[in-house]
Motif scaffolding. Structure first.
Motif, PDB file in Angstrom:
ATOM      1  N   ASN A   7       0.873  -1.159   0.000  1.00 13.29           N
ATOM      2  CA  ASN A   7       0.000   0.000   0.000  1.00 13.29           C
ATOM      3  C   ASN A   7       0.913   1.212   0.000  1.00 13.29           C
ATOM      4  O   ASN A   7       1.981   1.177   0.614  1.00 13.29           O
ATOM      5  CB  ASN A   7      -0.934   0.028   1.209  1.00 13.29           C
ATOM      6  N   THR A  12      -1.037   0.698   7.535  1.00 14.29           N
ATOM      7  CA  THR A  12      -2.225  -0.080   7.159  1.00 14.29           C
ATOM      8  C   THR A  12      -2.185  -1.503   7.701  1.00 14.29           C
ATOM      9  O   THR A  12      -3.197  -2.191   7.685  1.00 14.29           O
ATOM     10  CB  THR A  12      -2.395  -0.138   5.628  1.00 14.29           C
ATOM     11  N   CYS A  94      -5.654  -2.668   3.769  1.00 16.14           N
ATOM     12  CA  CYS A  94      -6.346  -1.395   3.934  1.00 16.14           C
ATOM     13  C   CYS A  94      -7.309  -1.455   5.102  1.00 16.14           C
ATOM     14  O   CYS A  94      -8.051  -2.428   5.238  1.00 16.14           O
ATOM     15  CB  CYS A  94      -7.122  -1.109   2.641  1.00 16.14           C
ATOM     16  N   ASP A 100      -7.077   5.640   4.269  1.00 18.44           N
ATOM     17  CA  ASP A 100      -6.564   4.376   3.737  1.00 18.44           C
ATOM     18  C   ASP A 100      -7.249   4.027   2.414  1.00 18.44           C
ATOM     19  O   ASP A 100      -6.604   3.542   1.479  1.00 18.44           O
ATOM     20  CB  ASP A 100      -6.776   3.234   4.731  1.00 18.44           C
ATOM     21  N   THR A 104      -5.317   3.530  -1.038  1.00 19.89           N
ATOM     22  CA  THR A 104      -5.400   2.183  -1.595  1.00 19.89           C
ATOM     23  C   THR A 104      -5.903   2.222  -3.031  1.00 19.89           C
ATOM     24  O   THR A 104      -5.384   1.515  -3.903  1.00 19.89           O
ATOM     25  CB  THR A 104      -6.300   1.291  -0.718  1.00 19.89           C
TER      26      THR A 104
END
Length: 189
Positions: A7, A12, A94, A100, A104
């Motif tokens: 990511n 995460t 995620c 996030d 992502t």
């Protein structure tokens, strides 16, 4: 099988998922290794400091001996290309938080063309609190990101954080089952 955890955003749970899912497969009798590509070397330290030796630190000379290699990557898109070039599965880790999710989505767009044609791109929701609005919306969130999500999700549990200090023994039965289920889905889906 090479499984890359990635990511573009830090925090995460890439390292935690790489190490714990590797241990889940090792506990199931598979030969697994972790390849730590993150300069912080958290996965390497984790393996050295608190584990039983069931999961190996990746050694290229023994690459053919492993059933699966779990690859931890830094939160930098420019560092992902080498790991993605040989992956069987790229896993976008995620949490169901807006920051996030946005990163992502951007990460998925940036890496799609770097994946081998035979590899799969999957989304693993981590830190999920059951019975919340965001937990109910996970299928829609995956559609917004444009990546097929694993059926399995990882709950927010304190024992996952404790496992970095105490190892596999820090995990309760439910946590271990969650990890086994996710690891199995990763290698078969």
């Amino acid at each position: 099988m090479n499984i890359v955890f990635c990511n573009g955003k830090g925090g995460t749970g890439k390292t935690t998922m790489a190490v714990l899912l590797a241990h889940a497969l090792a506990e199931a009798g598979k030969r697994v290794a972790v390849l730590d590509l993150d300069p912080q070397a958290t996965a390497t330290n984790w393996l050295r400091e608190c584990e039983s030796g069931k999961v190996a630190k990746y050694d290229q000379r023994q690459a053919s001996d492993y059933d699966a290699v779990f690859i931890d990557t830094p939160p930098r898109l420019d560092a992902l290309a080498p790991a993605l070039a040989t992956c069987s599965v790229a896993v976008l880790v995620c949490s169901p938080s807006p920051a996030d999710l946005w990163t992502t989505r951007d990460t998925a767009a940036a890496i799609r063309d770097k994946l081998p044609k035979s590899s799969r791109l999957r989304l693993l929701f981590n830190g999920v609190l059951s019975h919340t609005v965001l937990a109910r919306e996970l299928p829609d969130l995956a559609k917004r990101i444009g990546v097929k999500a694993l059926t399995s999700t990882i709950s927010r549990r304190q024992c996952y954080q404790h496992s970095a200090v105490l190892g596999w023994r820090a995990l309760d039965h439910d946590a271990r089952e969650e990890l086994f289920k996710t690891a199995l889905e990763l290698i078969t889906a």
